[in-house]
Design a protein around this motif. Structure first.
Motif, PDB file in Angstrom:
ATOM      1  N   HIS A  21      32.285  21.691  23.117  1.00  0.00           N
ATOM      2  CA  HIS A  21      31.626  21.423  24.398  1.00  0.00           C
ATOM      3  C   HIS A  21      32.596  20.823  25.417  1.00  0.00           C
ATOM      4  O   HIS A  21      32.435  21.011  26.615  1.00  0.00           O
ATOM      5  N   GLU A  22      33.634  20.129  24.958  1.00  0.00           N
ATOM      6  CA  GLU A  22      34.635  19.597  25.874  1.00  0.00           C
ATOM      7  C   GLU A  22      35.430  20.734  26.515  1.00  0.00           C
ATOM      8  O   GLU A  22      35.685  20.717  27.715  1.00  0.00           O
ATOM      9  N   LEU A  23      35.803  21.708  25.712  1.00  0.00           N
ATOM     10  CA  LEU A  23      36.533  22.868  26.238  1.00  0.00           C
ATOM     11  C   LEU A  23      35.699  23.567  27.300  1.00  0.00           C
ATOM     12  O   LEU A  23      36.198  23.907  28.378  1.00  0.00           O
ATOM     13  N   GLU A  24      34.431  23.775  27.030  1.00  0.00           N
ATOM     14  CA  GLU A  24      33.551  24.432  27.994  1.00  0.00           C
ATOM     15  C   GLU A  24      33.395  23.593  29.263  1.00  0.00           C
ATOM     16  O   GLU A  24      33.315  24.137  30.363  1.00  0.00           O
ATOM     17  N   ALA A  25      33.368  22.275  29.125  1.00  0.00           N
ATOM     18  CA  ALA A  25      33.256  21.399  30.295  1.00  0.00           C
ATOM     19  C   ALA A  25      34.492  21.523  31.185  1.00  0.00           C
ATOM     20  O   ALA A  25      34.370  21.586  32.414  1.00  0.00           O
ATOM     21  N   TYR A  26      35.676  21.585  30.585  1.00  0.00           N
ATOM     22  CA  TYR A  26      36.897  21.754  31.380  1.00  0.00           C
ATOM     23  C   TYR A  26      36.879  23.090  32.108  1.00  0.00           C
ATOM     24  O   TYR A  26      37.233  23.172  33.279  1.00  0.00           O
ATOM     25  N   ARG A  27      36.470  24.114  31.416  1.00  0.00           N
ATOM     26  CA  ARG A  27      36.423  25.436  32.049  1.00  0.00           C
ATOM     27  C   ARG A  27      35.371  25.479  33.146  1.00  0.00           C
ATOM     28  O   ARG A  27      35.592  26.062  34.197  1.00  0.00           O
ATOM     29  N   ALA A  28      34.224  24.880  32.918  1.00  0.00           N
ATOM     30  CA  ALA A  28      33.162  24.858  33.931  1.00  0.00           C
ATOM     31  C   ALA A  28      33.597  24.079  35.177  1.00  0.00           C
ATOM     32  O   ALA A  28      33.207  24.411  36.297  1.00  0.00           O
ATOM     33  N   ALA A  29      34.411  23.036  34.981  1.00  0.00           N
ATOM     34  CA  ALA A  29      34.906  22.231  36.098  1.00  0.00           C
ATOM     35  C   ALA A  29      36.005  22.959  36.872  1.00  0.00           C
ATOM     36  O   ALA A  29      36.418  22.507  37.941  1.00  0.00           O
ATOM     37  N   LYS A  30      36.481  24.064  36.331  1.00  0.00           N
ATOM     38  CA  LYS A  30      37.526  24.890  36.952  1.00  0.00           C
ATOM     39  C   LYS A  30      38.790  24.078  37.252  1.00  0.00           C
ATOM     40  O   LYS A  30      39.307  24.063  38.357  1.00  0.00           O
ATOM     41  N   ILE A  31      39.251  23.397  36.195  1.00  0.00           N
ATOM     42  CA  ILE A  31      40.493  22.640  36.311  1.00  0.00           C
ATOM     43  C   ILE A  31      41.536  23.235  35.371  1.00  0.00           C
ATOM     44  O   ILE A  31      41.207  23.936  34.429  1.00  0.00           O
TER      45      ILE A  31
END
Length: 71
Positions: free
Chosen positions: A5-15
């Protein structure tokens, strides 16, 4: 990077995120960054944010692998 879920959060934040080996020494980390600095800067300034893994060989997109279960 043990929590998907951390990986997905980084991708969703577009960073742009770059992972270095956690067990590496300070000198090894410095060497990795020096060796791959051109690639890191190129990826970091691109319009397509991603999560990257920096290794001795190269800089590649990070792919989450499920942990193996011990028997």
């Amino acid at each position: 990077m043990e929590r998907p879920h951390e990986l997905e959060a980084y991708r969703a934040a577009k960073i742009h995120m770059f992972y270095l080996p956690g067990e590496a020494t300070r000198d090894h980390l410095r060497s990795l960054v020096e060796r791959h600095l051109t690639t890191i800067v190129s990826y970091a300034t691109s319009r397509h944010p991603e999560v990257w893994r920096i290794t001795d060989r190269d800089v590649t997109p990070f792919v989450h692998r499920k942990a193996r279960h011990q028997r």
